[in-house]
Design a protein around this motif. Sequence first.
Motif, short mmCIF file in Angstrom:
data_model
loop_
_atom_site.label_atom_id
_atom_site.label_comp_id
_atom_site.label_asym_id
_atom_site.label_seq_id
_atom_site.Cartn_x
_atom_site.Cartn_y
_atom_site.Cartn_z
N MET A 396 0.81 -1.22 0.00
CA MET A 396 0.00 0.00 0.00
C MET A 396 0.85 1.27 0.00
N SER A 469 -5.71 1.66 4.99
CA SER A 469 -5.41 2.21 3.67
C SER A 469 -6.18 3.51 3.42
N LYS A 478 1.37 7.54 3.19
CA LYS A 478 1.91 6.52 2.27
C LYS A 478 3.13 7.11 1.59
#
Length: 497
Positions: A396, A469, A478
């Motif tokens: 991810m 996520s 991220k």
Amino acid sequence: MVRLPYLTALTTLFSYGLLFAFGQMRDFFRKLLETDGSDFLRSVPVFAIQGYAPICLGLEDFYTRRLYLRIQDCFNRPIASAPDSWIDVVKRYSKDNNKTLHRTSETSHCINLGSYNYLGFAAADEYCTPHVIESLKKYSPSTCSARVDGGTTKLHAELEDLVARFVGKPAAILFGMGYATNSAIIPSLIGKGGLIISDSLNHNSIVNGARGSGATVRVFQHNSAAHLEEVLREQIAGGQPRTHRPWKKIIVIVEGIYSMEGELCKLPEIIAVCKKYKAYTYLDEAHSIGAIGKSGRGVCELLGVNTADVDIMMGTFTKSFGSCGGYIAASKEIIQHLKKICPAHFYATSMSPPAAQQVISAIKVILGEDGSSRGAKKLAQIRDNSNFFRSELHKMGFEVLGDNDSPVMPIMLYNPGKIPAFSRECLRRNVAVVTVAFPATPLLLARARICISAAHTREDLIKALEVISKVGDLVGIKYFPFEPQNAAPHNALKKLE
């Protein structure tokens, strides 16, 4: 190893700078208003009593008032259930901008990614729980006595023998608290004229134990056997400060799994260096015993290290065994020495009998001595769960610390504004996570520490990954994306199956 991007470091420093500057400005105007006779503002620091010198003063007080209190709802969250794969988190509210928090009667049912329940023994167990209830009826919740007085029961003796057999050492000694095992034992092993060489990322209990010992303390770079050898050579050549006499003894202290990094110790290389320079090895297996290795015997089993090469093995019962307390396993001579001089053995109340029975039962399940294969299944499950979750987080784009097989996986947050944002958004989506910041970590290296359990099902993990996520995209953590954003954990599950 943390790969702190330059821009992230810069923005994180800028954020802390803003918080510090505005905090100082607010304190300045607070003092001005007080000198003008306003009594709705007071400059008395937190925890101070009128007329007394404040206990908490200076930067500690400033950090508490201007940084910690703003986000304290992200910490110390009370729960209203066993710390199983799902927990009930008590809802709280504040009427004064988080200075004080008030509990409600409402709870949120959340996936538990914060507890150290590695093998799932913290909840009711078909084998452990009946034995614990039976021991509670027989022995009561507490011995109300130290080990050397009336605090040693048959359960304590049985557990010491079982722990020694489980970890592969001749003898063991028990303590009622994991933290105190390190902080009380280290000063009993070494003192003035001795040398402690400690990994730079060792736990606070080791740091305090080393400081309290009176020995000289030196630090080597995290997990670096080469730097350890360099420090050893320099210290052996120089000897004790001022007198330059040879050291009375040298102890090298490392951890099996580092609790804030999730990294495995490079134990074979470190033991080779210790043997070369005749230094004792002290291994803290608080997070590794029971959780890793084919039969749950920790980092020695996983890395193929003979336990005879580790002089002192420390561990706790709070992570993999669903109980409390800690142990030291070593030679019979060392254990007898500790039983004669260690204050924690002499003065502290002994481990609760039901807690001791919980550990006995859990170890028997792990070893298959309960007549089932549940222990082997739990060990396989924690390994599979940990590696699956870590792999998906990497895909991810999160920066995740630690090694494969480790159930501890920190997700780096860095920026102070992202600490409460990540924690609150996950909780709002019924995922309970633990965030960690300064002073538990360096100022720039705030993180969310994920702890995986064998009790988690694959469905639990997929749901948690979906939430993390989404929150990661929302918060912007991220830092290393290398796969398309639409690569969902469902796809990874299908590939694995």
